[in-house]
Design a protein around this motif. Structure first.
Motif, short mmCIF file in Angstrom:
data_model
loop_
_atom_site.label_atom_id
_atom_site.label_comp_id
_atom_site.label_asym_id
_atom_site.label_seq_id
_atom_site.Cartn_x
_atom_site.Cartn_y
_atom_site.Cartn_z
N TYR A 7 -9.36 -1.88 -5.69
CA TYR A 7 -9.19 -2.85 -4.60
C TYR A 7 -10.57 -3.29 -4.12
O TYR A 7 -11.40 -2.48 -3.75
N ILE A 60 -4.98 -9.29 -0.13
CA ILE A 60 -5.41 -8.17 -0.96
C ILE A 60 -6.07 -8.78 -2.19
O ILE A 60 -5.51 -9.68 -2.82
N ILE A 86 -9.28 -5.71 1.28
CA ILE A 86 -7.97 -5.63 1.91
C ILE A 86 -8.13 -6.10 3.36
O ILE A 86 -8.90 -5.51 4.13
N PRO A 125 0.79 -1.24 0.00
CA PRO A 125 0.00 0.00 0.00
C PRO A 125 0.82 1.29 0.00
O PRO A 125 0.28 2.34 -0.34
N TYR A 131 -7.83 -7.54 -5.83
CA TYR A 131 -8.04 -6.37 -6.67
C TYR A 131 -8.33 -6.78 -8.10
O TYR A 131 -7.97 -7.86 -8.55
#
Length: 127
Positions: free
Chosen positions: A54, A63, A57, A29, A65
């Motif tokens: 995204y 994560i 998270i 990030p 995305y």
């Protein structure tokens, strides 16, 4: 306008890093850190774009995305990517799975993603 087709592909890449999951996660990030390991540049004289949204998270764990890399204003592919940060005995096992839908060559995207994860390892080692 170039001819486009749809090619579906999935790949998974795993990397082990000698750093705790929170440290590996932190390299994603932070814009300054990510700029050092996440490749950009040009292709055939056109700037490469990478639009990302995204979806989920979970700090230090996952994560998820969607992304749409492009060159010269043409979308190369649309993908869904999951990055998992799994605690391992010697640090972190990172598992990245991507599902591609586009006209980019899947092997090329997999190689580029692998190169980025290798660069992430060098970034972590430098810190």
């Amino acid at each position: 306008m170039p001819e486009q087709s749809v090619t579906h592909a999935t790949f998974t890449i795993e990397r082990d890093y000698p750093a705790a999951p929170d440290r590996v996660f932190a390299a994603w990030p932070d814009p300054a850190t990510k700029a050092r390991w996440f490749a950009g540049g040009t292709h055939d004289g056109h700037e490469l774009g990478f639009e990302t949204t995204y979806q989920e998270i979970v700090p230090d764990e996952r994560i998820v995305y969607t992304s749409a890399p492009s060159t010269g204003g043409t979308v190369a592919t649309v993908s869904l990517t999951t990055v998992e940060f799994v605690a391992a005995e010697d640090g972190t096992r990172l598992v990245l799975t991507a599902y591609l839908d586009g006209h980019e060559q899947p092997a090329r995207r997999e190689q580029g993603t692998g190169d980025q994860l290798d660069a992430l390892g060098k970034e972590l080692a430098a810190r």
